[in-house]
Design a protein around this motif. Structure first.
Motif, mmCIF file in Angstrom:
data_model
loop_
_atom_site.group_PDB
_atom_site.id
_atom_site.type_symbol
_atom_site.label_atom_id
_atom_site.label_comp_id
_atom_site.label_asym_id
_atom_site.label_seq_id
_atom_site.Cartn_x
_atom_site.Cartn_y
_atom_site.Cartn_z
ATOM 1 N N UNK A 128 -13.567 12.036 -3.986
ATOM 2 C CA UNK A 128 -14.076 11.931 -2.610
ATOM 3 C C UNK A 128 -15.599 11.976 -2.577
ATOM 4 N N UNK A 129 -16.190 12.865 -3.361
ATOM 5 C CA UNK A 129 -17.650 12.996 -3.300
ATOM 6 C C UNK A 129 -18.348 11.762 -3.869
ATOM 7 N N UNK A 130 -17.726 11.119 -4.864
ATOM 8 C CA UNK A 130 -18.307 9.884 -5.392
ATOM 9 C C UNK A 130 -18.318 8.778 -4.339
ATOM 10 N N UNK A 131 -17.218 8.655 -3.606
ATOM 11 C CA UNK A 131 -17.126 7.629 -2.567
ATOM 12 C C UNK A 131 -18.056 7.959 -1.406
ATOM 13 N N UNK A 132 -18.065 9.213 -0.998
ATOM 14 C CA UNK A 132 -18.840 9.611 0.180
ATOM 15 C C UNK A 132 -20.339 9.549 -0.065
ATOM 16 N N UNK A 134 -21.773 7.119 -1.698
ATOM 17 C CA UNK A 134 -22.067 5.714 -1.424
ATOM 18 C C UNK A 134 -22.014 5.417 0.075
ATOM 19 N N UNK A 135 -21.063 6.050 0.755
ATOM 20 C CA UNK A 135 -20.948 5.883 2.206
ATOM 21 C C UNK A 135 -22.209 6.394 2.891
ATOM 22 N N UNK A 136 -22.665 7.569 2.487
ATOM 23 C CA UNK A 136 -23.876 8.143 3.074
ATOM 24 C C UNK A 136 -25.074 7.203 2.900
ATOM 25 N N UNK A 137 -25.239 6.699 1.690
ATOM 26 C CA UNK A 137 -26.388 5.839 1.395
ATOM 27 C C UNK A 137 -26.374 4.578 2.261
ATOM 28 N N UNK A 138 -25.195 3.946 2.378
ATOM 29 C CA UNK A 138 -25.100 2.680 3.115
ATOM 30 C C UNK A 138 -25.211 2.894 4.621
ATOM 31 N N UNK A 288 -18.138 0.960 6.964
ATOM 32 C CA UNK A 288 -18.113 0.499 8.356
ATOM 33 C C UNK A 288 -17.515 1.553 9.281
ATOM 34 N N UNK A 289 -16.433 2.203 8.836
ATOM 35 C CA UNK A 289 -15.821 3.247 9.655
ATOM 36 C C UNK A 289 -16.740 4.460 9.768
ATOM 37 N N UNK A 312 -19.169 14.473 9.428
ATOM 38 C CA UNK A 312 -18.024 13.656 9.024
ATOM 39 C C UNK A 312 -17.765 13.785 7.526
ATOM 40 N N UNK A 313 -18.815 13.727 6.724
ATOM 41 C CA UNK A 313 -18.653 13.803 5.268
ATOM 42 C C UNK A 313 -18.145 15.175 4.842
ATOM 43 N N UNK A 314 -18.639 16.234 5.454
ATOM 44 C CA UNK A 314 -18.181 17.589 5.118
ATOM 45 C C UNK A 314 -16.699 17.748 5.444
ATOM 46 N N UNK A 315 -16.298 17.285 6.628
ATOM 47 C CA UNK A 315 -14.878 17.377 7.020
ATOM 48 C C UNK A 315 -14.013 16.537 6.077
#
Length: 369
Positions: A128-132, A134-138, A288-289, A312-315
Motif C-alpha cells: 500500500x505504501x509503495x502505491x500511495x 506514487x499517488x501522492x506525487x501525481x 484519478x480517484x 486519505x492516504x493515512x486512512x
C-alpha cells in the motif's frame, strides 16, 4: 462554496483526453474477475447483459453531460444550486465518501492480486505504501498530471490485450451454446453485476470545469464509453469460449488465469509478470480517484486539497493493514458496486429534472433580455 468556478488556463486540458481518462478509470481491478461474475448470473447470455448495461451506461453519461452543460459548473456547485447550501453540502460529503470508497476498493483489490499471485506473505502495508507514494506525487501535481499519467499508462499497458491472441486460438465454439437460455431476471442480474466494472465515469462530475472545449465533452465521453463496452464484451466472450462453464465459475480472476498459458523464454510464468504489470492499469485509477477525493473535499468543505490527500492516504494505509482477508475484500467490492448503482447510475437522473427547470429559467431570462 462557490457555485461557479474560475479555472486558470494552465490547469485546463482538452476534452479529447477524456476518452482515455474515463476508459482507464473504468478498466481497473474489476475487469480481472468480471467475466466470471457476469457468467454466473446470465450464463451464455452474458453478452446480452453487457450490451444492455452498455446502453444504460451511454444514457447515464448523456444525462451527466446534460446536467453539467445546464449549470456550467461541477457536481458540488450543482448540488449547492439545486438543493441549497445545507442539503447541497450534505450530498457533496456523501460523494466525497463514495469516491473514497472507490479509491479504497482499487487499493485493497490490487494488494490481494499481489499476495495471491506473487508474494503471499508480503505485508499489505508495504504494498500500500509503495502505491500511495506514487499517488501522492501525481495528485500533488494537479489534474493535468493525473490526466497525463492515465494517458501515458494506457499506452504502456494496452499491449497486454494482444497477449490474449493465444487463448483466442484455443476457443471452443460449443462453449457459447445454448444462447437465449437465461430468463429476464438472470439477464437483469447480469446487468446489475456489471455496475462495478463500469464505474469511473463519475470523473466527469469533477473535471468538467477544467476542460477547454466543453462542447465536445459529450462526444468524447460517449466514445470512451463505447471503447469500454467493446473491451469488456470482448474479454468476456474470450473467457466464455476459452474456459468450460465449470472452469469459468471456479476461476476468481479469469483474465489473469488466461495469462498462465503464455510463456516466453526469459519468463516462464507470465501470469506473475502480468500481475506486476497490472500496476500500470490500476495506478491511473488510484491517482484519478485520489484527486477526485481530495479536490471534492476541498470544494465541499473549503479545506486545503493537500491536507485532504494526507488524510486519505493515512486512512488507506490503516485500512490496508487491518483488513487484508479475502472475505473482507469481496464484501467491500460488493458494497462499492451497490453504492455505484445509486451514486453512479441513479443520481444523475435525480438531478435531471432540476437541470431541465434550470435551463427553462435561463431561456426565459434570455428571451426577456
Amino acid at each position: 462554496m462557490k457555485n461557479q468556478l474560475s479555472i486558470s488556463e494552465d490547469k485546463k486540458f482538452k476534452a479529447a483526453y477524456l476518452i482515455l481518462a474515463l476508459h482507464t478509470l473504468q478498466i481497473g481491478v474489476g475487469i480481472a474477475g468480471f467475466p466470471r461474475l457476469v457468467y454466473m448470473e446470465a450464463k451464455h447470455d452474458a453478452w446480452i447483459s453487457i450490451l444492455i448495461a452498455g446502453v444504460i451506461l451511454h444514457l447515464t453519461v448523456a444525462c451527466i453531460v446534460f446536467v453539467l452543460r445546464s449549470y456550467e459548473t461541477d457536481l458540488h456547485g450543482i448540488l449547492n444550486m439545486a438543493f441549497g447550501k445545507v442539503i447541497g453540502k450534505f450530498f457533496s460529503t456523501l460523494f466525497v465518501l463514495y469516491f473514497a470508497v472507490m479509491f479504497f476498493s482499487v487499493l485493497v483489490n490490487y494488494i490481494e492480486f499481489v499476495q495471491v499471485f506473487i508474494f503471499p506473505k508480503m505485508s499489505s502495508f508495504f504494498v500500500a505504501i509503495l502505491i500511495l507514494m506514487l499517488v501522492w506525487y501525481a495528485v500533488y501535481g494537479g489534474i493535468r498530471v493525473a490526466i497525463g499519467v492515465s494517458f501515458l499508462f494506457f499506452f504502456s499497458s494496452v499491449w497486454m490485450v494482444l497477449l490474449l491472441s493465444k487463448p483466442l486460438t484455443m476457443i471452443e465454439p460449443m462453449n457459447y451454446l445454448p444462447i437465449f437460455e437465461s430468463d429476464m431476471k438472470e439477464i437483469f442480474s447480469g446487468v446489475l453485476i456489471s455496475s462495478y466494472s463500469l464505474l469511473g465515469f463519475e470523473l466527469l462530475w469533477v473535471v468538467f470545469p477544467f476542460i477547454y472545449d466543453k462542447k465536445k465533452v459529450g462526444l468524447h465521453s460517449q466514445i470512451s464509453m463505447g471503447f469500454t463496452i467493446f473491451m469488456v464484451l470482448g474479454l468476456t466472450l474470450i473467457s466464455i469460449g476459452y474456459f468450460s462453464p465449470r472452469q469459468l465459475e471456479e476461476k476468481v480472476w479469469p483474465l489473469l488465469s488466461m495469462f498462465k498459458i503464455i510463456s516466453i523464454p526469459a519468463f516462464e510464468r507470465f501470469d506473475i509478470l502480468a500481475v506486476a504489470l497490472w500496476l500500470l492499469v490500476i495506478l491511473p485509477n488510484a491517482i484519478l480517484l485520489g484527486w477526485m477525493v481530495s479536490y471534492s473535499c476541498k470544494r465541499a468543505h473549503g479545506l486545503k486539497q493537500k491536507h485532504c490527500l494526507v488524510v486519505l492516504i493515512i486512512i488507506a494505509l490503516l485500512l490496508a493493514s487491518i483488513f487484508d482477508d479475502r472475505q473482507f475484500v469481496n464484501r467491500f467490492t460488493d458494497f462499492t458496486g451497490y453504492l455505484g448503482m445509486f451514486f453512479g447510475f441513479g443520481f444523475p437522473f435525480l438531478l435531471l429534472p432540476f437541470a431541465i427547470i434550470h435551463r427553462m429559467k435561463g431561456k426565459k431570462q434570455n428571451d426577456k433580455k
